[in-house]
Design an enzyme around this catalytic site. Structure first.
Site, short mmCIF file in Angstrom:
data_model
loop_
_atom_site.label_atom_id
_atom_site.label_comp_id
_atom_site.label_asym_id
_atom_site.label_seq_id
_atom_site.Cartn_x
_atom_site.Cartn_y
_atom_site.Cartn_z
N LYS A 198 50.18 47.34 34.13
CA LYS A 198 49.23 46.80 33.22
C LYS A 198 49.14 47.84 31.85
O LYS A 198 49.54 49.17 31.84
CB LYS A 198 47.73 47.10 33.82
CG LYS A 198 47.39 45.89 34.80
CD LYS A 198 46.29 45.78 35.27
CE LYS A 198 45.88 44.83 36.31
NZ LYS A 198 46.11 43.44 35.80
N ASP A 253 38.41 45.44 41.04
CA ASP A 253 39.34 44.40 41.46
C ASP A 253 39.15 43.86 43.16
O ASP A 253 39.81 43.18 43.89
CB ASP A 253 40.65 44.71 41.25
CG ASP A 253 41.58 43.45 41.13
OD1 ASP A 253 41.29 42.44 40.89
OD2 ASP A 253 43.01 43.70 41.32
N ARG A 255 47.07 37.35 45.12
CA ARG A 255 47.40 36.10 46.16
C ARG A 255 48.14 36.62 47.13
O ARG A 255 48.21 35.91 48.35
CB ARG A 255 48.05 35.14 45.15
CG ARG A 255 49.26 35.74 44.62
CD ARG A 255 49.99 34.82 43.45
NE ARG A 255 49.11 35.22 42.21
CZ ARG A 255 49.27 34.64 40.94
NH1 ARG A 255 50.25 33.55 40.97
NH2 ARG A 255 48.56 34.86 39.92
N1 BES Z 1 43.10 41.78 39.00
C1 BES Z 1 43.80 40.79 38.17
C2 BES Z 1 43.14 39.90 37.48
C3 BES Z 1 42.07 40.07 36.47
C4 BES Z 1 42.21 40.41 35.11
C5 BES Z 1 40.79 40.64 37.07
C6 BES Z 1 41.36 40.77 34.47
C7 BES Z 1 39.81 40.83 36.16
C8 BES Z 1 39.96 40.89 34.80
C9 BES Z 1 45.16 40.35 38.93
O1 BES Z 1 45.61 41.00 39.74
C10 BES Z 1 46.15 40.24 37.80
O2 BES Z 1 46.58 41.21 37.33
N2 BES Z 1 46.61 38.89 37.61
C11 BES Z 1 47.60 38.72 36.53
C12 BES Z 1 48.43 37.67 37.12
C13 BES Z 1 49.61 37.45 36.38
C14 BES Z 1 50.78 38.64 36.66
C15 BES Z 1 50.38 36.34 36.67
C16 BES Z 1 47.02 38.36 35.22
O3 BES Z 1 46.01 37.66 35.18
O4 BES Z 1 47.29 38.74 34.05
ZN ZN Z 2 44.27 42.02 41.00
MN MN Z 3 46.91 42.47 39.26
#
Ligand code: BES
Ligand code: ZN
Ligand code: MN
Length: 489
Positions: free
Chosen positions: A267, A278, A341
């Protein structure tokens, strides 16, 4: 947690008072008596500021006379719209005003039914929440945490009885908020497990699956996420058996990523610290189980949480890796940041396979895309069952933990076809929350199931109607109430 006591509605002679009243009509009861005691200062202050006792609005009157330090007028809104949710919001507002002044106070709620006075108490407690574990000295100007509040009402014995189960719910919400607030270095999967083991004191059975146990069960997707971290993963199973012996349980499943760095698909640095939250889905499951056990709910319930840390290392999962899930399906991991997921795939499959539940609800901070869709006002609701979805939606409106149902058309699943495995773990940016939900659906068999995407609602950057800034505890009041309304007894 702050101490709540109930007393009759005779007014204290001095100190700080929050006094609740509905809008419309002349002051009555305790408000009229107090206003007379201070020579009409309260009605003059309300008039001067245009304060009309609208729901959850406050008007602070400093040193109104007769020995009172401050009197906070708190609105209950129109009497015919007054329900538990409004009473809670008034309680939250009262707690905020009281804690500006000191560590204790009296909340006068004389004109309302005892169960509503109990909901006022719940609001006072929820609004008083603070996470002070790592402060070694108070912030400048901080009066300290609210420690004791007395709710003065017409029938204190009845209010106390109505408060009993609600206090268990408040403890569940606080537990959830504490877990979400903990920094990720303090709460890795083994520490999280220790916190869950404490629920045994409430009569909850707790069982832990370590890496070996999960390996034997074929949890290849969860273990793939965990393999980049030095912290070992856990799946923790909680059981509360308050219902009929042998009756099928309700089941709650939580995403517990104690820190989500994104893994090799790392990230951006800005805001990455927020990924300590999370695990809010898992925290909501733990809080719900604590609430159900704490109020001795007449239901059989299981809570299952998948606890992992998503990190980078020489052994971390790579983009392009293929993993085998407990369900037997294979997944091509094209983005290691779509890890929630993968964790849930194994835990959901295991939960339905072992417990054959009446329904299964999972909570997860699953996608940034749900924040784009719904903002921070509502969590996303995805379900394969209209009855269950209806129960969740209706309870969401009642508790203020609001949901919005999202589509689940079969065509979205096409976006998850992999070139070399059964599924891939990302479906592209369009409809990102929906493809994530469709992925989960592949692992629930045909059990009535709902997925709550709480990425926007688990944590708040500004105070809300039920929570201070920070962890909200979203999901605990919702699920506790849904069980109470539709599945108990
Ligand atoms: N934990 C994150 C989602 C999230 C984002 C939670 C912002 C709280 C605030 C999740 O694991 C994630 O990184 N999702 C990605 C998915 C993508 C790579 C398909 C996302 O939402 O960007
Ligand atoms: Zn996550
Ligand atoms: Mn993630």
């Amino acid at each position: 947690m702050l101490d709540i006591a109930f007393s009759d509605a005779s007014l204290p002679a001095s100190g700080t008072i929050a006094i609740l009243a509905a809008s419309g009509g002349a002051p009555a009861g305790a408000l009229a008596a107090l206003d007379a005691a201070v020579g009409g200062a309260l009605t003059r202050a309300a008039k001067a500021t245009g304060f009309g006792f609208d729901a959850a609005k406050t008007c602070v009157v400093l040193a109104p006379g007769a020995g009172y330090d401050r009197v906070v007028l708190v609105g209950l809104g129109a009497l015919d719209a007054l329900d538990g949710a409004v009473a809670e919001q008034a309680g939250v507002a009262a707690a905020r005003a009281l804690s500006d002044a000191g560590t204790s106070g009296v909340v006068v709620a004389d004109g309302i039914a005892p169960d509503l006075a109990a909901h006022v108490a719940l609001g006072v407690v929820l609004g008083s929440y603070r996470f002070d574990s790592y402060r070694t000295r108070p912030r400048k100007g901080d009066a300290g945490p609210l420690a004791a509040v007395t709710v003065a009402c017409a029938d204190p014995a009845a209010a106390q009885a109505a408060w009993q189960p609600l206090s268990a719910v408040a403890r569940g919400v606080f537990l959830c908020r504490d877990l979400v607030s903990e920094p990720a270095n303090m709460l890795r999967p083994p520490e999280f497990e220790q916190r869950i083991l404490a629920l045994r004191d409430l009569g909850v059975e707790v069982e832990v699956l370590d890496r070996d146990a999960m390996h034997k069960l074929g949890f290849g997707a969860l273990l793939g996420v965990a393999q980049g971290s030095d912290a070992p993963p856990r799946t923790v199973i909680m059981r509360w058996n308050g219902g009929t012996d042998g009756a099928a349980p309700v089941a709650f499943v939580g995403k517990g990523v104690t820190f989500d760095s994104g893994g090799i698909s790392i990230k951006p640095a800005a805001g990455m610290d927020e990924m300590k939250t999370d695990m809010a889905g898992a925290a909501a499951v733990v809080g719900t189980m604590a609430a159900l056990a704490g109020r001795k709910a007449k239901v059989n319930a299981v809570g299952v949480v998948g606890l992992v840390e998503n990190m980078l290392s020489g052994n971390a999962q790579r983009p392009g890796d293929v993993v085998r899930t407990a369900a037997g399906q294979t997944v091509e991991v094209l983005n290691t940041d779509a890890e929630g997921r993968l964790v849930l795939a194994d835990v959901l499959w295991y939960t339905q396979d072992r417990f054959k539940p009446r329904f299964m609800v999972n909570l997860a901070t699953l996608t940034g895309a749900i924040v784009v869709s719904l903002g921070v006002e509502r969590a996303g609701l995805f379900s394969n069952n209209d009855g269950l979805a209806g129960h969740l939606s209706a309870t969401g409106e009642q508790t203020g933990e609001k949901l919005w149902r999202m589509p689940m058309d079969a065509s979205y699943l096409e976006l998850l076809r992999s070139d070399i495995a059964d599924l891939k773990n990302i479906g592209g940016r369009p409809g990102g929350s929906i493809t994530a939900a469709k992925f989960l659906e592949c692992f629930v068999n045909d059990v009535p199931w709902a997925h709550l995407d709480i990425a926007g609602t688990a944590f708040t950057s500004k105070a809300t109607s039920h929570a201070p800034r920070g962890a909200t505890g979203f999901g605990v009041r919702l699920l506790d109430r849904m069980v109470g309304t539709y599945y108990e007894g």
